[in-house]
Scaffold this active site. Sequence first.
Site, PDB file in Angstrom:
ATOM      1  N   SER A  48       3.776   2.225   8.377  1.00 43.79           N
ATOM      2  CA  SER A  48       3.334   1.203   7.352  1.00 43.79           C
ATOM      3  C   SER A  48       4.880   1.404   6.857  1.00 43.79           C
ATOM      4  CB  SER A  48       2.682   1.771   6.093  1.00 43.79           C
ATOM      5  OG  SER A  48       1.346   1.795   7.279  1.00 43.79           O
ATOM      6  N   HIS A  95       1.161  -1.185  -0.694  1.00 43.49           N
ATOM      7  CA  HIS A  95      -0.262   0.082   0.218  1.00 43.49           C
ATOM      8  C   HIS A  95       0.973   1.116  -0.281  1.00 43.49           C
ATOM      9  CE1 HIS A  95       0.402  -0.176   4.378  1.00 43.49           C
ATOM     10  NE2 HIS A  95       0.037   0.857   4.466  1.00 43.49           N
ATOM     11  N   ASP A 110       1.401  -7.792   2.218  1.00 40.34           N
ATOM     12  CA  ASP A 110       1.091  -5.997   2.002  1.00 40.34           C
ATOM     13  C   ASP A 110       2.491  -6.009   2.180  1.00 40.34           C
ATOM     14  OD1 ASP A 110       1.155  -3.355   1.814  1.00 40.34           O
ATOM     15  OD2 ASP A 110      -0.494  -3.444   3.591  1.00 40.34           O
TER      16      ASP A 110
END
Length: 730
Positions: free
Chosen positions: A664, A80, A215
């Site tokens: 992230s 992402h 991810d």
Amino acid sequence: MRNALAVTLLLSSGIAMADEGQWQPYQMPSIADKLKSRGIEIPAKELADLSQYPMNAVVGLGYCTASFVSPQGLAVTNHHCAYRAIQFNSDAQHNYLEQGFLAASLEQEPSAGPNERLYVTEAVTNVTAEVTAKLSDDPLTRYEQIDANQKALIKACEADDNYRCSVRSFHNGLEYYLIKQLIIRDVRLVYAPPESVGAYGGDIDNYEFPRHSGDFSFLRAYVGKDGKPASYAKDNVPYQPKSFLKINAGGVKAGEGVFVAGYPGTTNRYRLTSELKFASDWLYPTQAKRFQSRIDTVNAMGAEDEALAIKYSGTKAGMANRMKKLNGLLDGFRATDIAAIKQQREDEFRAWYASQQGDNTLVASLEDLVAEQVQQIQTRYYFDNAQSSDLLQAAIALYRLAKEQQKPDEAREQGFQERDMKLFAAKLTRLDASFDKRVDKTLWLADLQAYLAQSNRVAALDAFFGDKGPEALAAELEGFYAASELGAQDKRLAWIGKPPAEFEASQDPFIRLAVALFDTNMALEKADKTLEGKLSIARPAYMQALIDYNKAKGWPVYPDANGTLRISYGMVDGYQSRDALYKQPFTKLDGIVAKHTGVAPYKAPQKLLDAIKADDLGQHRVASVYQDPRSWLCRLFSCLEKVEDFNSVPVNFLSSVDTTGGNSGSPVFNGRGELVGLNFDSTYEAITKDWFFNPEITRAVHVDIRYILWMMDKVDHAQNLLDELQLVRD
């Protein structure tokens, strides 16, 4: 119903909580004992040194974190986080979001886009004395002096234009640090699994556990042939980082200590209880309602046009993530009365401060300023949103640039100085990849209607739209887009550098509106700066008193997250989600198959399902993810029963490290500083950690390095990349 028992337990336990803290690297030696107790073997002084392994391999993307994993500038981050790069290279013929992407050679690695950067932090210097020297008592003058002092430090730091420098406030203005970062301007896409892997479970699983998300993605940093940062050019060469991370192919087990390094965005743990109540009672619900409306609009329009859906995929993903976080915050505030916890602690602090100083005027004066700030936010919310059109935002920025360029460079607002021009132009260029006038018009219309439906009106905007009914307003906007040339990239870029007079003579409707709104926006900005000047006195004074109080209690003292490099530590651990429900710390491949329905977001790629069905795990098979079943698992299972072997590849795992947005893509290290995973999310119960850290339920979610390696090896056959990595096993 709020959990009164949880409140009581948290209040009685005090604030000295295990694993809490988003620590500045220089602070690591001061918590060396805590690191050691968690099994972190790498010396704390090495973690404090940004020139040494592993910290010099951790880099920022400006909105996420990444890390170098090869001597050829290969960097790993979340899927992402690489979403914009994947979307930038996708179209209806080559939809890499849907299909995934793997470059078989360096020559096949495309640009990640003109805005993409990697930032390597090389130095962090305390410049508090320089920023706060001889400040005026007049609020606006004080703000301008702080701003001028910061600009002077940045200008000196950026004598070499290969560096990007910033001055960041810590502890709400009590301290300032100068951050010096090498800028890698040529970033390329290397490898990304399809979205059906990278975001398996989609919005439904977002912030949830168990998770089965792959991810991860790989980017590569490129530089000129002289080894210095350069803009994208076909003959650039891979960047050679000072070091790159070793990858422990054996991963971690439950109970083992881990730490995370990255660039967490924003936390509010030192804010007043009144600020939390405003966020929970007005700001978050209001924002959530708007996000949901915008998501619904993009979904509906994208369902009818695949090209449009691709263009807005990154925008929608960002809104959906923010939407779920807002709902999680609101649910968390309802489940545990965090306001009551903070209020009691605030009351205890006030009593302590009064006993030290004899009064509580410090807190009272800050409360008054916070009330003023709240009023500003509420008054301007709908007016700010009413300027949301991408083309209007471009016009506003361009006209502001024209006005700023009438001043000496050092007097210009940050964002409009010469140092900003490359990114300024790149942002205008990048608009094409995520803009469609039909969507932009529809979203803007909704914001204008919301503005017109409330009472905090602005004359300059009402002059354009104030007397329009719904149909007339829609027709007016249709005319805006039909008459404007700003939708064309070359026309937008041509406005850079033009004088204000040309804007003021323009008949382009978006430019006319930008010019008309300029004085109002500048007046509001001046009011903001004046209030910030007042807060630059009140907040540091409050923070110093609060730090003194925390130290007196023996509680941790670390700054709120502000987008700068931080280190958090913890252990691999599950948690008690609710009554009689304990969530184990690891998920495995079987869970992907169990969730698979053949319909998004649970539509795993067939080649992934085939590899699982064939039990083609190879050396990535893990027999057990627990160290000692007798000591560890009795709290999870009946100790009279034999615990089944794991016998799979770990997909995701939980730990108690302290993270938030911006973390992230952060590398998750074992105790020796070897890469064992990537941070990508938090559990739903932990979302409120932005305001309050609860060690019982605060868990971060990571993609396991063993799953990444298995995907590269057995599913996508990325042997060329595997050969670049330095793998170690216990």
